[in-house]
Design an enzyme around this catalytic site. Structure first.
Site, PDB file in Angstrom:
ATOM      1  N   CYS A 261       0.836  -1.208   0.000  1.00 32.11           N
ATOM      2  CA  CYS A 261       0.000   0.000   0.000  1.00 32.11           C
ATOM      3  C   CYS A 261       0.865   1.250   0.000  1.00 32.11           C
ATOM      4  CB  CYS A 261      -0.944   0.003   1.199  1.00 32.11           C
ATOM      5  SG  CYS A 261      -2.003   1.461   1.245  1.00 32.11           S
TER       6      CYS A 261
ATOM      7  N   CYS B  76      -0.435   4.122   2.161  1.00 31.61           N
ATOM      8  CA  CYS B  76      -0.218   3.913   3.604  1.00 31.61           C
ATOM      9  C   CYS B  76       1.256   4.146   3.972  1.00 31.61           C
ATOM     10  CB  CYS B  76      -0.570   2.484   4.020  1.00 31.61           C
ATOM     11  SG  CYS B  76      -2.071   1.847   3.311  1.00 31.61           S
ATOM     12  N   ASP B  77       2.161   3.614   3.179  1.00 35.81           N
ATOM     13  CA  ASP B  77       3.564   3.517   3.608  1.00 35.81           C
ATOM     14  C   ASP B  77       4.556   4.372   2.818  1.00 35.81           C
ATOM     15  OD1 ASP B  77       2.726   1.668   5.496  1.00 35.81           O
ATOM     16  OD2 ASP B  77       2.993  -0.028   4.147  1.00 35.81           O
TER      17      ASP B  77
END
Ligand code: NDP
Length: 314
Positions: free
Chosen positions: A138, A141-142
């Site tokens: 992701c 997300c990261d």
């Protein structure tokens, strides 16, 4: 009705942000929800480290801690949270029937499906070993954790294209590994990728190994036409080769698209069946964020409540 059958008002299947949010709303509306968590209680966030983009946590929080907070909040209003897996359903007549762990039968007036999706992985040992230590599925997300460094992304669909562009704004260079000589992504997304100066596409390329002992230090790719191997130094390795929604058990009754995502009415969590609602990644292949999943969980509970009261179920 035997000991293995229980009749309830509102059943929630799945315990990620969508399921827990549905539980909070349903419990506060006095629907006395019972939740079956699935095998991975807390869902995909249980495999995540820092979550920095969920509003309300100004200094970030670990994924598992956040899901514990969600759980406590759902329990505070009386949700009955049980460990168990929905293994079979019969939605052909009302009440809706759901079997848990192949034994217990739950009959529910309304059912909220929140079983989520799973990222697909390449399946090579180094990818698994370094998961969470530089390997991620992701970028939204990261990606932030790799700001100012070089990263690689594998995949060639709309997700990979979108995530490569997202990463290109944070990272100095994005190495995009594409297994064929063309991309599956929509033309407009492909053009954007190709027009982004700091994205380099490697056509006809497979990932041979993610390199690094404790954290990702590089990736070795192999060109399928020439057999040449190239090592690219990177700090992050993103896998964007698609997701698998957990809809298998419902798909004989609930309409899905060709990839298995449950189809809901526009601006709604209603499925093709009265009294069955779907929320979170199970019906969202575009955003896939904890906050969007939570939003649709709220919608599902509100729609279930309205439906139950319209039908006079108490
Ligand atoms: P897709 O299934 O569309 O694409 C997966 C990609 O990964 C393909 O290019 C495929 O290659 C590649 N791939 C699969 N397995 C491997 C492997 N083992 N090694 C290397 N590459 C591999 O998934 P997406 O997540 O991209 O998209 C899912 C759906 O969601 C699509 O319908 C998409 O259009 C939609 N979507 C829409 C968005 C939007 O509208 N903004 C944003 C994101 C997704 P190959 O092409 O060779 O098969």
């Amino acid at each position: 009705m035997n000991n293995h059958t229980e009749k309830i008002h509102c059943l929630i299947i799945g315990s990620g942000p969508a399921g827990y949010t549905a539980a909070i709303y349903a419990a506060r509306a006095n629907l006395k929800p019972i939740m079956y968590t699935g095998l991975l209680q807390g869902g995909q966030l249980m495999n995540t480290t820092d979550v920095e983009n969920y509003p309300g946590y100004p200094t970030g929080i670990l994924g598992p801690e956040m899901m514990e907070d969600f759980k406590k909040q759902a329990e505070r209003f009386g949700t009955d949270i049980r460990f168990g897996l929905a293994t079979k359903v019969d939605f052909s007549s009302h009440p809706h029937k759901v079997w848990i762990d192949g034994e217990k039968l739950v009959e529910a007036d309304a059912v909220i499906l929140a079983t989520g999706a799973e990222a697909k992985w390449l399946g090579i040992p180094s990818e698994k070993r370094l998961n969470g230590s530089g390997v991620s599925a992701c970028a939204v997300c990261d990606g932030f954790f790799y700001k100012g460094t070089e990263v690689a992304i594998v995949g060639a669909g709309d997700t990979a294209a979108e995530e490569a562009i997202y990463l290109s704004k944070l990272c100095t260079k994005v190495h995009m590994i594409v297994r064929r000589d063309q991309m599956r992504a929509s033309k407009i997304m492909q053009d954007r990728v190709v027009d982004t100066p700091n994205i380099q596409v490697y056509w006809n390329s497979l990932t041979d190994e993610v390199i690094g002992s404790n954290v990702v230090e590089g990736v070795r790719i192999v060109n399928t036409k020439t057999g040449d191997k190239t090592t690219i130094p990177v700090t992050g390795f993103f896998v964007a080769i698609g997701h698998q929604p957990n809809s298998e058990v419902f798909k004989d009754y609930i309409k899905t698209d060709d990839q298995g995502y449950i189809i809901t009415s526009p601006n709604s969590t209603k499925t093709n069946l009265h009294g069955v609602f779907a929320c979170g990644d199970l019906q969202d292949k575009i955003y896939r964020q904890a906050v969007t999943a939570a939003g649709t969980g709220c919608m599902a509970a509100l729609e279930a409540e309205r439906w139950l009261s319209e039908k006079g179920f108490k």
